[in-house]
Enzyme design. Structure first.
Site, PDB file in Angstrom:
ATOM      1  N   HIS A   8       0.772  -1.227   0.170  1.00  0.00           N
ATOM      2  CA  HIS A   8       0.028  -0.081   0.080  1.00  0.00           C
ATOM      3  C   HIS A   8       0.887   1.271  -0.084  1.00  0.00           C
ATOM      4  O   HIS A   8       2.142   1.165   0.286  1.00  0.00           O
ATOM      5  CB  HIS A   8      -1.024   0.144   1.268  1.00  0.00           C
ATOM      6  CG  HIS A   8      -0.316   0.099   2.659  1.00  0.00           C
ATOM      7  ND1 HIS A   8      -0.081  -0.765   3.077  1.00  0.00           N
ATOM      8  CD2 HIS A   8       0.302   1.234   3.301  1.00  0.00           C
ATOM      9  CE1 HIS A   8       0.514  -0.455   4.546  1.00  0.00           C
ATOM     10  NE2 HIS A   8       0.625   0.803   4.343  1.00  0.00           N
ATOM     11  N   HIS A  89       3.750   7.319   3.295  1.00  0.00           N
ATOM     12  CA  HIS A  89       4.791   6.416   3.264  1.00  0.00           C
ATOM     13  C   HIS A  89       4.212   5.589   2.055  1.00  0.00           C
ATOM     14  O   HIS A  89       3.557   5.285   1.636  1.00  0.00           O
ATOM     15  CB  HIS A  89       4.869   5.677   4.567  1.00  0.00           C
ATOM     16  CG  HIS A  89       3.750   4.806   5.029  1.00  0.00           C
ATOM     17  ND1 HIS A  89       2.568   5.707   5.789  1.00  0.00           N
ATOM     18  CD2 HIS A  89       3.290   3.566   4.917  1.00  0.00           C
ATOM     19  CE1 HIS A  89       1.848   4.554   5.837  1.00  0.00           C
ATOM     20  NE2 HIS A  89       2.169   3.397   5.219  1.00  0.00           N
ATOM     21  N   GLU A 138       7.499   1.558   5.055  1.00  0.00           N
ATOM     22  CA  GLU A 138       7.281   0.737   6.072  1.00  0.00           C
ATOM     23  C   GLU A 138       7.354  -0.820   5.567  1.00  0.00           C
ATOM     24  O   GLU A 138       7.030  -0.955   4.250  1.00  0.00           O
ATOM     25  CB  GLU A 138       5.434   0.751   6.101  1.00  0.00           C
ATOM     26  CG  GLU A 138       4.796  -0.138   7.179  1.00  0.00           C
ATOM     27  CD  GLU A 138       3.533  -0.041   7.057  1.00  0.00           C
ATOM     28  OE1 GLU A 138       2.910  -0.849   8.155  1.00  0.00           O
ATOM     29  OE2 GLU A 138       2.779   0.856   6.757  1.00  0.00           O
TER      30      GLU A 138
END
Length: 148
Positions: A8, A89, A138
């Site tokens: 994502h 992010h 991440e």
């Protein structure tokens, strides 16, 4: 360590409700999750599903909409600097989070905080943007079963 797929892209927003409407009306999104609170991280989260290469919705990369739960939220300052919100992010999957953490530590990359449970219910950690070409990154363990 082997890098997995892009899971994502995290987007900070002052309003998940308004952002979901934007993705539906402007981008033609058809599938979103119900917003839910992550009090341990000080945020409310909602996912917008995108189609995969075959057009199947829910199998592609997601957009993670992130709204602060209050002024103590770690993304509150991001919204002060970017009142409209914006990309926060990127998140990549890995098969083994402990192996990935060790891999990045071995390269001298700065890991921000401990490994913890993320919005998909799997272990995650973040890498400092200065070590990742300016992008907060991440790393999450690949969800098992139906997890996206």
């Amino acid at each position: 360590m082997k890098l997995g797929r892009l899971n994502h892209i995290g987007v900070v927003t002052p309003s998940i409700v308004e952002s979901v409407a934007h993705y539906r009306e402007t981008m033609g999104a058809t599938a979103t999750t119900e917003p839910f609170d992550l009090p341990a991280q000080g945020v409310k989260v909602c996912f917008v599903d995108t189609p995969d290469a075959h057009g199947e919705v829910g199998k592609g990369t997601q957009i993670e909409l992130i709204e602060p739960l209050g002024e103590d939220s770690p993304i509150h300052k991001f919204l002060e600097k970017n009142p409209l919100g914006g990309q926060h992010h990127v998140c990549f999957e890995v098969e083994d989070i402990a192996e990935a953490r060790s891999w990045f530590e071995g390269q001298g990359k700065r890991i921000l905080g401990p490994t913890r449970t993320g919005a998909h219910g799997t272990p995650i950690f973040f890498l400092h943007p200065k070590d990742m070409m300016g992008q907060l990154t991440e790393i999450m363990e690949t969800p098992r079963g139906d997890g996206h």
